[in-house]
Design a protein around this motif. Structure first.
Motif, PDB file in Angstrom:
ATOM      1  N   CYS A  15      20.149  -6.398  14.966  1.00 53.53           N
ATOM      2  CA  CYS A  15      20.953  -7.401  15.675  1.00 53.53           C
ATOM      3  C   CYS A  15      21.975  -8.027  14.741  1.00 53.53           C
ATOM      4  CB  CYS A  15      20.037  -8.456  16.279  1.00 53.53           C
ATOM      5  SG  CYS A  15      20.889  -9.711  17.253  1.00 53.53           S
ATOM      6  N   LEU A  16      21.560  -8.340  13.536  1.00 56.55           N
ATOM      7  CA  LEU A  16      22.448  -8.964  12.554  1.00 56.55           C
ATOM      8  C   LEU A  16      23.596  -8.030  12.190  1.00 56.55           C
ATOM      9  CD1 LEU A  16      22.484 -11.641  10.787  1.00 56.55           C
ATOM     10  CD2 LEU A  16      21.579 -10.197   8.958  1.00 56.55           C
ATOM     11  N   LEU A  17      23.298  -6.751  12.015  1.00 56.89           N
ATOM     12  CA  LEU A  17      24.330  -5.781  11.665  1.00 56.89           C
ATOM     13  C   LEU A  17      25.359  -5.636  12.773  1.00 56.89           C
ATOM     14  CD1 LEU A  17      22.185  -2.982   9.963  1.00 56.89           C
ATOM     15  CD2 LEU A  17      23.708  -4.612   8.834  1.00 56.89           C
ATOM     16  N   VAL A  18      24.906  -5.681  14.018  1.00 54.72           N
ATOM     17  CA  VAL A  18      25.825  -5.576  15.152  1.00 54.72           C
ATOM     18  C   VAL A  18      26.718  -6.813  15.227  1.00 54.72           C
ATOM     19  CG1 VAL A  18      25.984  -5.463  17.669  1.00 54.72           C
ATOM     20  CG2 VAL A  18      24.299  -4.067  16.473  1.00 54.72           C
ATOM     21  N   ILE A  19      26.128  -7.986  15.088  1.00 60.03           N
ATOM     22  CA  ILE A  19      26.893  -9.230  15.142  1.00 60.03           C
ATOM     23  C   ILE A  19      27.929  -9.281  14.019  1.00 60.03           C
ATOM     24  CG2 ILE A  19      26.721 -11.737  14.860  1.00 60.03           C
ATOM     25  CD1 ILE A  19      24.054 -11.633  16.277  1.00 60.03           C
TER      26      ILE A  19
END
Length: 259
Positions: free
Chosen positions: A217-221
């Motif tokens: 999720c962090l990488l996508v954001i």
């Protein structure tokens, strides 16, 4: 918004918490998409969807397919709705183009830590957005000095017209561009090496899946925001990384010694 101070930060916070909450309450996690929707941060919504679907895949393959179709429809509508407001699909694309071009001028070691939002002898310029056109260009310190004295900017190849206003950028709103810009290929290679090591340590364990979902999720954001540079969010990264390494080491020890 609560203690976040900004709707986008609130949306990102709820998004990265989705895989962690899914570990305990599963589908009840969907309630987190309500504050994410209210945050008006499309990349937080996309990150939350990725985190939720990743967690759901290990719970139920059938439900995964159902929600994949549902999120594809709703997510497309949400992104189109958000793009009509003219933010990350116009001004940020212009910023990314200009800043990536400049990052390649120092490809090995980058411009230096925190160099994007500061100027000096090596980098005597900052990035500004034309509020009317959403176009971004670097403006030199000398041009700012001329404006302060005369009230007008020198000619900039049509970038500004009379009556235009400009806003400075303090971050490219993309963690990957920021990484290459400030640390060059050396920093980017170290980052990729860390990601590869995290991937190699992955186990089909509920706790490990939850933490891996957090990172996904962090990488996508990070493609459209800067969560690592927001203290209200970034503090979780070393904590979750420590938990991940400790948990994977414990599982590996049990496999080796049968304890």
């Amino acid at each position: 918004v609560g203690l976040m101070g900004l709707k986008a930060f609130m949306g990102m916070f709820f998004a990265i918490c989705i895989p962690l909450l899914f570990r305990f309450v599963h589908l009840w996690t969907l309630i987190f998409f309500v504050p994410i929707y209210l945050s008006d941060c499309s990349v937080a919504a996309v990150g939350g969807i990725f985190g939720f679907l990743f967690s759901l895949w290990f719970k139920s393959k059938k439900l995964f397919i159902v929600f994949l179709i549902l999120f594809s429809i709703v997510g497309t509508w949400y992104v189109i709705r958000d793009s009509q407001r003219g933010n990350m699909f116009t001004d940020r694309l212009s910023l990314w183009k200009v800043s990536t071009r400049d990052a390649l001028k120092h490809p090995v070691v980058g411009w230096g830590l925190d160099s994007f939002r500061h100027w000096g002898d090596i980098k005597p310029f900052l990035y500004f957005k034309n509020v009317r056109t959403n176009e971004t260009k670097p403006i030199s310190y000398e041009a700012i000095e001329i404006h302060n004295k005369t009230g007008k900017f020198p000619p900039m190849n049509g970038f500004l017209q009379e009556g235009d206003s400009i806003n400075p950028w303090d971050h490219p709103h993309n963690e990957y561009i920021s990484l290459i810009y400030e640390f060059g290929l050396i920093g980017f290679i170290l980052f990729i090496s860390l990601c590869v090591d995290i991937y190699k340590r992955f186990y089909f364990d509920k706790d490990i899946i939850a933490i891996m979902g957090f990172f996904i999720c962090l990488l996508v954001i990070s493609t459209g925001q800067f969560p690592l540079h927001v203290v209200r969010i970034g503090y979780l990264v070393p904590i979750m990384l420590g938990l991940y390494y400790k948990s994977t080491d414990s599982i590996k020890e049990r496999e080796l010694y049968g304890t």
